[in-house]
Enzyme design. Sequence first.
Site, PDB file in Angstrom:
ATOM      1  N   LYS B 127      29.268  88.391  66.503  1.00  0.00           N
ATOM      2  CA  LYS B 127      29.254  89.369  67.586  1.00  0.00           C
ATOM      3  C   LYS B 127      30.616  90.000  67.847  1.00  0.00           C
ATOM      4  CE  LYS B 127      24.978  88.008  69.719  1.00  0.00           C
ATOM      5  NZ  LYS B 127      24.417  87.622  68.454  1.00  0.00           N
ATOM      6  N   GLU B 215      32.911  89.124  78.124  1.00  0.00           N
ATOM      7  CA  GLU B 215      32.557  90.508  78.436  1.00  0.00           C
ATOM      8  C   GLU B 215      32.302  90.630  79.928  1.00  0.00           C
ATOM      9  OE1 GLU B 215      30.214  92.284  74.500  1.00  0.00           O
ATOM     10  OE2 GLU B 215      29.063  91.682  76.232  1.00  0.00           O
ATOM     11  N   ARG B 307      17.136  92.179  61.646  1.00  0.00           N
ATOM     12  CA  ARG B 307      15.864  91.542  61.262  1.00  0.00           C
ATOM     13  C   ARG B 307      14.752  92.189  62.066  1.00  0.00           C
ATOM     14  NH1 ARG B 307      15.365  89.262  66.190  1.00  0.00           N
ATOM     15  NH2 ARG B 307      17.265  88.442  67.099  1.00  0.00           N
TER      16      ARG B 307
END
Lengths: 153, 512
Positions: B127, B215, B307
Amino acid sequence: MHHEFKYDGEKYEITIAKDGQTWLLGDYTAILCDDNRIIVTGPEGVSKFAHSAKVRDMWWIHYDGHIFCLEKTEPGSQDNDAEQGMTAPMPGKILEVKVKTGQTVDAGELLMVMEAMKMEHRIVAPKTGTISRVGFSVGDQVQQGDTLVEMAD
Amino acid sequence: MLTGKPDYGGQMINTVLVANRGEIACRILRACTEAGLRSVAVYANNDAGSMFTELASKAVPLIGETIAETYLNQEQILQIAAAHDVDAIHPGFGFLSERADFAQAVIDAGINWIGPSPRAIEKMGDKMTARLTMKAAGVPVIPGQEIASEDEETMISEIVEASQRVGYPLLLKASSGGGGKGMRKVEDPAELTDAIKGARREAITAFGDGRVYVERLLTGSKHVEIQVLADKHGRTIHLGERECSVQRRHQKVFEESPCPVMTDGLRSRMGEAAVMAAQAVDYVGAGTVEFLLASNGEFFFLEMNTRIQVEHPVTEMVTGVDLVREQLRIAAGEPMSCGELMIRGHSIEVRLYAEDASNNFLPAIGPLAVFRPPSGPGIRLDTGVREGDMVTPDYDPMLAKLIVWAPSRNEALQRMRRALDEFVVLGTITNIRFLRELCDQREVVSGRTDTMLIERVWPDGWQPDYSDSTFDAALIVAAVSESAGLNKSRLMTTESTNDLISPFQTLSRRYP
C-alpha cells in the site's frame, strides 16, 4: 402440552392445546404443514409461515423476518447462570493476559486479548469483582466455551 | 507478419484451475462451465463435500491441515496443475490472489495467470508503494505519511512524529493490509503507541509483514470504487462505480451501484483517474481502484485491488458485463467483449455473515440446519453453502452475497427488504436481521451513507428490534414444534436424505 423455554435469561412456561389439526394458545392458532413449516394466525387474523429447527436443546425459530433462539428447559430445573466465568467466544489463541488471580477489576476492564479468525477479540470484565482464577496463559490455544477467567463478587 | 494474426501474449485456454474455495470458487467454476472450459477445483480436507468441489470437472484434494499447507501452498497447487493439464489458474480473491510471487511461479510454469502481471500486483499490493506510484501518476492520495522502518521502536517514534503533521483522527494501516486487518483508528494521541503495537502485531500475524503507515481519517466520506477492465490489446476501460461505504470493522456489508450521489461529471473524472491508475502499472484483467469521496466532491486514491472483488456482482447487474467471463477472455488473449459503458437501473448487494451483530459482530459457527434463500425477480444469490453444511471457524465467516436489481434505487431497496425477510437461516447466527434493519436506516434510505454510519447509528452496538407479539408467535412456534416432535422428524430426514454427517449428532457445543 406444557413446555418451558428460556430466552435472554427469562423463563417462559406455556401450555398449548390441540383441536383436530390446530394448535391453540390464547388468541393464536397454529397449523403444522407437511413440509414442517408452521402457519401461525395471530389475534389480528393475519397468517404467516414460520420455520423451526432444533439444534441440541435450542429451538431456532424464524417468524416474520425475525430469528429467535429458545432453549428448551425441563420444568423445575435449576438455573446455572450464577457462574460468572468469561468464556472464549470462539476457538483461538491467547495473545495477552492483563490480570492475575486475586486482582480486583472494574466492570468493562480488559482482562485478556485473544486472536481468532485473524482478528483480535477483547475479553472484558462483565462486572466489578475479584479475579478468582485465570485459566490460560499467553500463547495457549482455547476452544469455544472454555472458561478464560473466573470472577467472584 | 505472415499469419496476419499478431501475438498478444495470450494462450488458448482449455482447463482452468481455481485456486480458491467457497462462494468465489463456485462463481468462477460456473463461469468456466458456461465458457465451455474444463475446470479443476482444489480443496482442503475440511472442505471435502463442499459445494464448490461439485461444480468442477475435477476436484483434487490438497494435502495438509493448515491454510498455509493447503490453499496457500503454491508448490502443491502447481503440482496439481501440472498433473491435470491445467493451462490457466484463476486465484479468485483472498488467498493467493494478490501474491506476485505466485503469479510469477504460475507464469514460469508455462501456465496462464488470470490476473495482472506480477509487477502490477507488487506495485499495488504494497500500500505504501501504491501511494507513491499514484502520487507520481498524478492521482490524488489521502494526506498521510509512508513509514519505512520495520523495527517497532523506530516505527513508533516516526509515526508519533508524523501524527503531528497528519492530525487526528488518524488511521494506521498495514502496508500489506486488507480486510481491516492490521488497521487501527486513533482519535486520542494517548492511544497511539498501543494502537501501533496492536496494528503491527495483527499485521505480522495476518500478512507476515509488520510495516504500518499513517493516513488522516477522513470522516464523513464515502467509499467509492471504480471497476476497471484492461485487455492485452491496449484497451483499458472503467465500468462505473460501486459505493461500499457501509462497513463494520472496516469490512463492507452493503454495496451498491450506482453511487446515490454520483453525477456524470464526477463519474468521468473518477473513471479517468482509475484508468490512469491502471495504465500506470500496465494493468491487465479486472481490477478495482478504491477512492474516498469527500462530501465536497473531492476524491482520494485509497488502494487498487488487483483481482476480482467480492462486490463485483452489483457492477455486473447494472452494466450487463460478466466480469469473470471477461477475465477468462482477456487471459486467453482475446479482446474484451464489452462496448460503451451503459448503466441501467440500480443494484444492491449485502454480505451475509455468520456473525452475531448484537455482540460486536463476533463470528459464529454452527450447522446450517435450515438454509432457504429468497427467490423471485431481480434476485441473485452467490453462495458456496447449502442446507446441512457446517459453518466452521476455519475460514472467513461470509456465507453468501444477496444481490438485487431493480429499475430504481428505491425499488432495489424494497426488493432487498423483501428478500431478507424471506431468507431463512437456522442453526447458525447470521447478520440477516441486522441487514434488514439497516435497509430501514434513514441515511441508507436517502443514500447519504458514509464509512462511519454503523458506529454512528449504533454507538453501543446493535440489538434486534421486535414487538412482543412477534416474540409470542415465536414462543408458540417453539411449543408446537416441540409438541409435534419436529426435532425427531428433522433428524430422521437429515440422516436419510444425504450422507453428510448429521450436525445434530456430532455437535458437542451449545448454541448460540
